[in-house]
Structures are given as C-alpha cells and as structure tokens.
Design a protein around this motif. Sequence first.
Motif, short mmCIF file in Angstrom:
data_model
loop_
_atom_site.label_atom_id
_atom_site.label_comp_id
_atom_site.label_asym_id
_atom_site.label_seq_id
_atom_site.Cartn_x
_atom_site.Cartn_y
_atom_site.Cartn_z
N LEU B 170 34.76 -66.73 -54.84
CA LEU B 170 34.07 -66.03 -53.77
C LEU B 170 34.92 -64.92 -53.16
CD1 LEU B 170 31.94 -68.62 -51.76
CD2 LEU B 170 31.17 -66.56 -52.92
N PRO B 171 36.18 -65.21 -52.81
CA PRO B 171 37.01 -64.12 -52.28
C PRO B 171 37.19 -63.00 -53.29
CG PRO B 171 38.10 -66.26 -52.02
CD PRO B 171 36.90 -66.48 -52.87
N VAL B 172 37.31 -63.40 -54.58
CA VAL B 172 37.47 -62.37 -55.61
C VAL B 172 36.22 -61.50 -55.69
CG1 VAL B 172 38.06 -61.95 -58.01
CG2 VAL B 172 38.87 -64.00 -56.89
N MET B 173 35.06 -62.14 -55.54
CA MET B 173 33.82 -61.38 -55.58
C MET B 173 33.82 -60.32 -54.49
SD MET B 173 30.99 -64.32 -56.32
CE MET B 173 29.65 -63.39 -55.63
N LEU B 174 34.27 -60.71 -53.30
CA LEU B 174 34.30 -59.77 -52.18
C LEU B 174 35.28 -58.64 -52.46
CD1 LEU B 174 34.12 -62.11 -49.06
CD2 LEU B 174 32.37 -60.57 -49.95
N ILE B 175 36.51 -59.03 -52.84
CA ILE B 175 37.54 -58.02 -53.10
C ILE B 175 37.08 -57.09 -54.22
CG2 ILE B 175 39.92 -57.65 -53.83
CD1 ILE B 175 40.48 -60.52 -52.76
N GLU B 176 36.60 -57.73 -55.26
CA GLU B 176 36.15 -56.98 -56.44
C GLU B 176 35.02 -56.03 -56.08
OE1 GLU B 176 37.11 -58.23 -59.80
OE2 GLU B 176 35.80 -56.92 -60.95
N GLY B 177 34.07 -56.54 -55.27
CA GLY B 177 32.96 -55.70 -54.85
C GLY B 177 33.44 -54.48 -54.09
N VAL B 178 34.37 -54.70 -53.16
CA VAL B 178 34.86 -53.58 -52.35
C VAL B 178 35.63 -52.59 -53.22
CG1 VAL B 178 36.43 -52.95 -50.48
CG2 VAL B 178 34.93 -54.93 -50.23
N VAL B 179 36.53 -53.12 -54.07
CA VAL B 179 37.31 -52.24 -54.96
C VAL B 179 36.39 -51.43 -55.85
CG1 VAL B 179 38.93 -52.22 -56.89
CG2 VAL B 179 39.38 -53.70 -54.93
N THR B 180 35.42 -52.13 -56.46
CA THR B 180 34.48 -51.44 -57.35
C THR B 180 33.67 -50.40 -56.57
OG1 THR B 180 34.32 -53.49 -58.59
CG2 THR B 180 32.73 -51.81 -59.13
N GLY B 181 33.26 -50.78 -55.35
CA GLY B 181 32.50 -49.84 -54.52
C GLY B 181 33.27 -48.55 -54.28
N PHE B 182 34.55 -48.70 -53.96
CA PHE B 182 35.36 -47.51 -53.70
C PHE B 182 35.51 -46.67 -54.96
CE2 PHE B 182 36.97 -49.46 -49.72
CZ PHE B 182 36.78 -48.35 -48.92
N ILE B 183 35.79 -47.35 -56.08
CA ILE B 183 36.02 -46.60 -57.31
C ILE B 183 34.74 -45.90 -57.75
CG2 ILE B 183 36.70 -46.77 -59.73
CD1 ILE B 183 38.52 -49.08 -58.96
N VAL B 184 33.59 -46.61 -57.61
CA VAL B 184 32.32 -46.00 -58.00
C VAL B 184 32.00 -44.81 -57.11
CG1 VAL B 184 29.83 -46.38 -58.13
CG2 VAL B 184 31.38 -48.05 -59.12
N SER B 185 32.26 -44.92 -55.80
CA SER B 185 32.03 -43.77 -54.91
C SER B 185 32.87 -42.59 -55.36
CB SER B 185 32.41 -44.10 -53.47
OG SER B 185 32.00 -45.37 -53.12
N PHE B 186 34.12 -42.90 -55.72
CA PHE B 186 35.03 -41.86 -56.17
C PHE B 186 34.50 -41.19 -57.44
CE2 PHE B 186 38.80 -40.63 -58.67
CZ PHE B 186 39.35 -39.71 -57.79
N ILE B 187 34.09 -42.02 -58.40
CA ILE B 187 33.60 -41.46 -59.66
C ILE B 187 32.30 -40.69 -59.44
CG2 ILE B 187 32.83 -42.01 -62.00
CD1 ILE B 187 34.58 -44.47 -61.92
N ALA B 188 31.45 -41.21 -58.55
CA ALA B 188 30.17 -40.55 -58.29
C ALA B 188 30.41 -39.14 -57.77
CB ALA B 188 29.36 -41.36 -57.29
N LYS B 189 31.49 -38.96 -57.03
CA LYS B 189 31.80 -37.63 -56.49
C LYS B 189 32.40 -36.73 -57.56
CE LYS B 189 32.88 -39.02 -52.01
NZ LYS B 189 34.11 -39.55 -51.45
#
Lengths: 201, 200
Positions: B170-189
């Motif tokens: 569960l904690p990994v899911m949260l961390i992973e979600g946030v990390v992936t969210g940031f990276i995806v935002s970065f790539i989307a830009k």
Amino acid sequence: MRRKLAIPGHVFIFLIALIAFSAASPALAHRLNVFVLPEGDRVTGEAYFNDGAPVQNSPIQLLDADDKVLHEGLTDGDGAFSLPVPEGVTDLTVVVEGGMGHRGETHVTLSPRKESAPVATIPRPTSTVTGPTAAPVLSADDIEALVRKVVSREVAPLKEEILRLNQKLSRPGMTEIFGGLGYIVGLVGVTLWAGSRKKDG
Amino acid sequence: MHIAEGVLSLPVLTTGIVTAAAGTAYGLRKLSMEAIPRCGIVSASLFVASLIHVNLGPSSVHLVLNGLGGIILGWSLFPAYLVALLLQAILFQFGGLVVLGVNTTAMALPGVLAGLVGRWLLHRNVSPMVSGFAAGAGGVLGASTAVAAALVFRGEAFRASATMLVAAHLPVMLIEGVVTGFIVSFIAKTAPHFLGVKRS
C-alpha cells in the motif's frame, strides 16, 4: 527534430538514476540468504534478506541429498536456527521460506563424523619425569566436548565476521549495476543497428 | 516482488513462460525503430528500480515502476521487463532463470494494463498527475495480485497471501503513484508523443 526529443529521455533516466543512487545504500529486498555453519552434530545459522533484515519465524527445512525432509522447524526472532543432523548424513540442504515468494537455500557438505574415537584409552605418557601419574584421566568424549567448547568460543567472533561479510557480498555492487546498464545500452545499440541495416538493405 | 526459484509448481512456471513469450513477441512487433531507445531507457529504469528500497517492518519493498513503463511503452513493456529481469537474475541473483517467465508476466502484464488505463485517462483530458498516479498505483496493485495468484498453487491461501502482499505494498502504491504522476506530468510537457497522446 527527433534528436531534440531525445533529451527528455536522458533527463528522465538521469532523474531515475539520481533517485536510485540516493536511496541505493540500504540495499535490497527479494533475495533471501541462508548462512549455515556445521557445529558438531547440528547445523546452525541465520537467514536474512538482502538488506540484512532477519527472516523471522519462518519455516525452515533440512533436506538430505535426495531431497528427503530430515527436519522441520522455524527460525527465531533473529532469523537464527539450529537443527540436529542425523548420523551419517553428509550432504545437506537448508531451505528457508520467507513467504510471499521468498525462498533461500544453501548446500552444506559435512566432513564424515568419526564415530568411535580411535584412541579409546589414552596411552599413559611413559616419560613422566616426576610425580605420580594419577592425574584424573579424561575420557575421549570429555576431551572432545572440552575442545569443542573452547574452539566454538574462540571461533564465535570469526563466525560473526563471516556472516557480516556474507551479507555484504550478497548485495549488488556498483560493478553489477553499471554492468547491467551497459548491457541494456548495448542491446539498444544492437537492435538499432540491426534495424537500420534492414532499412538500408 | 520477485518470486524465488523453486517456489512455484510446473504448471504455473509454464503458464508464465508462455505468457511472457507471447507478450514479448507482441511487444517486439509493436516496437517501432524510434521507440527502441525509449524501451532501453525504461528497461534500465526497471533494472535499477529494485535498488530503491523501502524498509517496511520485517519485509522490504521497492519501487516497481511497471505502470510508468506501461504508460510510456504500451505492450513493448514486455521485452523491456524481460531484459531487466534477466539481468537482475544473472547479476543480482534476484528471482531466477526458471521463474523469469512468471516474474516477467506478473510485472509486465499489470503494467501494460495500468498503462492503458493511464493513457485512456490522458485521452479524456484528465490531468497527467492523476493519470500517472492511476497508472503507477494500479501497476503495483496488479503486480501484487499477480504474485499472490502465482503463489496460490503452492498452498498459500490466496486471500491471506494477497491481502498481505497488497497491504505490504500500500505505501509503495502511494509512493509509486506520486512518482509516476510527477514523471508523467513532466513527459506530458516535454514529449507528449511518448504517452501515445498523438496516436488517437
């Protein structure tokens, strides 16, 4: 245009690498190590994950060369265990199951145990200089037990050291990490090269 | 979340190998020339991802990044995972060669599916942060469920095993979600075509 677009990729891997290496020191999960030492008619040892965390209260099995289960038990709260070895068994496998798909095993080969001590009666020293030779005669078993006790006490710190060393060795080092990355880069290169040849030809 | 050698039964191992082979073949067919470097970068990231280690009680977990890989590569995540896990098995002795198929499937398949969900969300103009979070968290959730499913056949009760695995992650899911969210935002830009946005 394509060259320009490659930059975010580099930035991306750099970021990932940065996160990886800033957090890499506490080592890894997902490998379970079993460290075994023969000790008289028992085998003792420790089971731990790659980050050094003990494998607590987990099932442990002692198997012989034909994978027959000789003993079953549980590791204690420190991941340590001690299992009796039946007589005549020299090839052993110790298997620890950490649950959730974690499993580790170690093979041990014991030197065959000498059954009856070859010198049941100790020859009296013939060249006694003075005094009566009525000193208490220790039986072979007593001597063996005594020697074993002393040796195991003396060797204990050494064992600790070997365990620590083993733990250290089981962690991937920089060589492996960069070696692996190198393989991936090489593989990409080969694939691109093969692809470009196909395009040209 | 590597499954060790000698834990699984033959049918599970075979299923894993077949699925991984099919996924890899399909992924390679879908892999275009310009996506090869991207695939390599993702593979390298997956390879090091298991070194990011989070200590959680008696067990230890690490970032998986399969959702991120899925959103970037789609089905080509399979070959990327195969290479990364093969190298981990050889160099780190994580997992093993016999269980390579199962481990590849258990990681890559949920990653691909989570990635598809993430892309679908992106197409619906959901913010990259949220889409990335969904892909990252979904990938880990799927992977822990897949590992639990693979373990069922050796007697570990599925419910208990799955609950334990998912709870531990569960904690990994949260961390992973946030990390992936940031990276995806970065790539989307910076490089939206990485996310397949162009295609639709």
